[in-house]
Design an enzyme around this catalytic site. Sequence first.
Site, PDB file in Angstrom:
ATOM      1  N   HIS A   1       0.862  -1.182   0.000  1.00  0.00           N
ATOM      2  CA  HIS A   1       0.000   0.000   0.000  1.00  0.00           C
ATOM      3  C   HIS A   1       0.903   1.237   0.000  1.00  0.00           C
ATOM      4  O   HIS A   1       2.090   1.162   0.352  1.00  0.00           O
ATOM      5  CB  HIS A   1      -0.889   0.028   1.244  1.00  0.00           C
ATOM      6  CG  HIS A   1      -1.985  -0.989   1.238  1.00  0.00           C
ATOM      7  ND1 HIS A   1      -2.961  -1.011   0.262  1.00  0.00           N
ATOM      8  CD2 HIS A   1      -2.265  -2.011   2.086  1.00  0.00           C
ATOM      9  CE1 HIS A   1      -3.809  -1.996   0.509  1.00  0.00           C
ATOM     10  NE2 HIS A   1      -3.399  -2.632   1.608  1.00  0.00           N
TER      11      HIS A   1
ATOM     12  N   CYS B   1      -0.484   2.469  -4.313  1.00  0.00           N
ATOM     13  CA  CYS B   1      -1.288   3.671  -4.548  1.00  0.00           C
ATOM     14  C   CYS B   1      -0.458   4.906  -4.219  1.00  0.00           C
ATOM     15  O   CYS B   1       0.470   4.865  -3.408  1.00  0.00           O
ATOM     16  CB  CYS B   1      -2.538   3.656  -3.671  1.00  0.00           C
ATOM     17  SG  CYS B   1      -3.783   2.438  -4.168  1.00  0.00           S
TER      18      CYS B   1
END
Length: 288
Positions: free
Chosen positions: A132, A174
């Site tokens: 992430h 991301c």
Amino acid sequence: MTDSQNGTQTGDDSADTRSLFSSPRIFPGTNDSKELEKNSKLAHLFKYRMDYPEMGHCIIINNKNFHPSTRMGTRSGTDTDARKLYETFKCFGYQVKVLNDQKCSDIFGLLKKVSEEDHSKRSSFVCVLLSHGEDGLIYGVDDCLPIKNITNLFRGDRCKTLVGKPKIFFIQACRGTDLDPGVETDSGSEPSGEPTRIPVEADFLYAYSTVPGYYSWRNTSNGSWFVQSLCEMLKLHSSRLDLLQILTCVNHMVAVEFESCSSSAEFHGKKQIPCVVSMLTKSLYFQP
């Protein structure tokens, strides 16, 4: 923009220093490219040496399961990414190491140790971060840390044995929460022996799965769009294209061949475009 001196613009840019050009300047565009390749005295100026005894390390950080305190979900499909990357870079001759579910301290400590190794006999260094993220940040399983803290370990003034050699970072994460709705369309060490001063930030390449501010998409079965495309394009084109050309093919594949499929209207039919930031000074071919 020209300099301004006493309110009057001067015509040429200049630097307050002596000339740095102690040898003849070479302009690739003034000669036929095929002739340059034939000339062994010039060829090294435009292509990284990849014929050292070792290709180098490829470190893959594969974070799937995160501590509840991070409020980050499980990254299903990331093991597929890690496996494809392992197979791809193993085929190129890299010493590949996959590390799963690493804390921030683990990531930094490992890469610091690698940066302090002797890379004299290695052609390059590759690091893949699967996790992430936010813009400028990558998550360990316990917290996040600035990507710059990791890449700085390999700067030319800190990792001397990788000076003049390519340092490649592939980052699948991301970089924000924006969604791309899409739009319709109609259609690389100097062998000369002479000392050379180069910027400490030279010879890096960062290939991000998405542009700043945006989500990065991952299929829970097939893996991320970016890594799927990266491994396929490397397999198809590494024998004839340099890395930047291959990454352009990756951009095309991700942009054209993928679109999100979700039961939520908010996340359905979205697109993605990777982002390449290059400080490479030569062409990089994974074949010697």
